[in-house]
Design a protein around this motif. Structure first.
Motif, PDB file in Angstrom:
ATOM      1  N   LEU A   1      55.776  80.286 119.676  1.00 55.33           N
ATOM      2  CA  LEU A   1      54.112  80.717 119.760  1.00 55.33           C
ATOM      3  C   LEU A   1      53.217  80.569 120.038  1.00 55.33           C
ATOM      4  O   LEU A   1      53.354  79.532 119.876  1.00 55.33           O
ATOM      5  CB  LEU A   1      53.876  81.778 118.053  1.00 55.33           C
ATOM      6  N   THR A   2      53.267  80.790 121.188  1.00 59.30           N
ATOM      7  CA  THR A   2      51.511  80.306 121.912  1.00 59.30           C
ATOM      8  C   THR A   2      50.275  81.682 121.945  1.00 59.30           C
ATOM      9  O   THR A   2      50.694  82.423 121.613  1.00 59.30           O
ATOM     10  CB  THR A   2      51.991  80.049 122.803  1.00 59.30           C
ATOM     11  N   GLY A   3      49.222  80.637 121.783  1.00 61.33           N
ATOM     12  CA  GLY A   3      47.850  81.420 122.011  1.00 61.33           C
ATOM     13  C   GLY A   3      46.747  80.288 121.338  1.00 61.33           C
ATOM     14  O   GLY A   3      45.753  81.062 121.843  1.00 61.33           O
TER      15      GLY A   3
ATOM     16  N   VAL B   1      47.347  73.791 115.569  1.00 61.18           N
ATOM     17  CA  VAL B   1      48.128  74.251 114.376  1.00 61.18           C
ATOM     18  C   VAL B   1      47.479  73.562 113.393  1.00 61.18           C
ATOM     19  O   VAL B   1      48.329  72.825 113.400  1.00 61.18           O
ATOM     20  CB  VAL B   1      49.036  75.057 114.912  1.00 61.18           C
ATOM     21  N   ASN B   2      47.137  73.832 112.130  1.00 60.86           N
ATOM     22  CA  ASN B   2      46.927  73.465 110.772  1.00 60.86           C
ATOM     23  C   ASN B   2      46.990  73.247 109.676  1.00 60.86           C
ATOM     24  O   ASN B   2      47.700  72.810 109.021  1.00 60.86           O
ATOM     25  CB  ASN B   2      45.285  73.060 110.844  1.00 60.86           C
TER      26      ASN B   2
ATOM     27  N   ALA C   1      42.549  74.166 114.985  1.00 61.43           N
ATOM     28  CA  ALA C   1      41.550  73.829 115.320  1.00 61.43           C
ATOM     29  C   ALA C   1      40.623  74.819 116.374  1.00 61.43           C
ATOM     30  O   ALA C   1      39.336  74.055 116.596  1.00 61.43           O
ATOM     31  CB  ALA C   1      41.335  72.789 116.179  1.00 61.43           C
ATOM     32  N   ASP C   2      41.380  75.779 116.661  1.00 63.44           N
ATOM     33  CA  ASP C   2      40.273  76.440 117.679  1.00 63.44           C
ATOM     34  C   ASP C   2      39.657  77.837 117.155  1.00 63.44           C
ATOM     35  O   ASP C   2      38.728  78.536 118.131  1.00 63.44           O
ATOM     36  CB  ASP C   2      40.981  76.926 118.996  1.00 63.44           C
TER      37      ASP C   2
ATOM     38  N   ASP D   1      34.051  76.283 112.889  1.00 62.08           N
ATOM     39  CA  ASP D   1      34.730  75.176 112.651  1.00 62.08           C
ATOM     40  C   ASP D   1      36.001  74.857 112.460  1.00 62.08           C
ATOM     41  O   ASP D   1      36.651  76.187 112.417  1.00 62.08           O
ATOM     42  CB  ASP D   1      34.191  74.279 112.560  1.00 62.08           C
ATOM     43  N   SER D   2      36.725  74.280 113.292  1.00 63.81           N
ATOM     44  CA  SER D   2      38.352  74.425 112.798  1.00 63.81           C
ATOM     45  C   SER D   2      38.753  74.797 111.394  1.00 63.81           C
ATOM     46  O   SER D   2      38.550  74.154 110.478  1.00 63.81           O
ATOM     47  CB  SER D   2      38.956  72.864 112.718  1.00 63.81           C
ATOM     48  N   VAL D   3      39.976  75.538 111.160  1.00 65.02           N
ATOM     49  CA  VAL D   3      40.254  76.399 110.359  1.00 65.02           C
ATOM     50  C   VAL D   3      41.706  75.557 109.952  1.00 65.02           C
ATOM     51  O   VAL D   3      42.827  75.272 110.450  1.00 65.02           O
ATOM     52  CB  VAL D   3      40.549  77.701 110.737  1.00 65.02           C
ATOM     53  N   ASN D   4      41.512  75.213 108.807  1.00 61.46           N
ATOM     54  CA  ASN D   4      42.479  73.517 108.173  1.00 61.46           C
ATOM     55  C   ASN D   4      44.196  74.462 107.440  1.00 61.46           C
ATOM     56  O   ASN D   4      44.350  74.402 107.353  1.00 61.46           O
ATOM     57  CB  ASN D   4      42.146  72.674 107.533  1.00 61.46           C
TER      58      ASN D   4
END
Length: 185
Positions: A14-16, A21-22, A38-39, A61-64
């Motif tokens: 899956l890309t996008g 990816v966290n 992190a986007d 900010d980054s979603v962890n």
């Protein structure tokens, strides 16, 4: 990447996301996959078509961390912006932003009955939240370093917290008291 566990072969990439990816979580019915990046976004994917359903935007900010409620009606996301956001999975809209951590939020977990949410933070604390009132129940402060992970026992009676202080702590969820500190790491 999605993998077939019986053949150990890749099914689909899956890309996008435009950064790392966290976190990742399947909905309880397995029909949706949520990815945290992190986007600063969360993407929802249809697991039968591998197509993106929606990009959730709201963190600064980054979603962890990311976790579906046991009934699949809510999605919780944890971010370096010191917040936790609750999302309605049917409307894909934000329900509430939970604030109170003073540093980034890493781990996130719903209790098995869905009534409580636990969040782990860089501020060395774990917060317990009531999912119906969306209010903080208790802050657990016994760790001596960043708390990275939280997980409820299957019966919901215990919470395990993992920290960079090289310990795992077990907590009684009804009394909110520490039961035991596990060492050895």
């Amino acid at each position: 990447k999605l993998w077939d566990t019986s053949t150990r072969k890749e099914i689909k990439t899956l890309t996008g996301h435009t950064s790392g990816v966290n976190g990742i979580s399947f909905s309880p019915d397995g029909k949706m996959l949520a990815t945290a990046s992190a986007d600063r976004t969360v993407k929802l994917w249809d697991t039968s078509t591998y197509k993106e359903i929606k990009t959730l935007i709201g963190h600064t900010d980054s979603v962890n961390g990311i976790s579906f409620s046991p009934d699949g009606k809510m999605l919780a996301t944890a971010s370096d912006d010191n917040t936790v956001k609750l999302w309605d999975t049917s409307t894909r809209k934000e329900i509430k932003t939970l604030t109170g951590h003073t540093s980034g939020v890493n781990g996130i977990s719903f209790s098995p009955d869905g009534k409580m949410l636990a969040t782990a933070s860089d501020d060395y604390t774990v917060k317990l939240w009531d999912t119906s009132t969306r209010k903080e129940i208790k802050t657990l402060t016994e760790h001596k370093d960043v708390v990275r992970g939280v997980s409820f026992s299957p019966d919901g009676k215990m919470l395990a917290t993992a920290s960079r202080d090289k310990t795992v702590k077990l907590w009684d969820t009804s009394t909110r008291k520490e039961i035991k500190t596990l060492t050895g790491h």
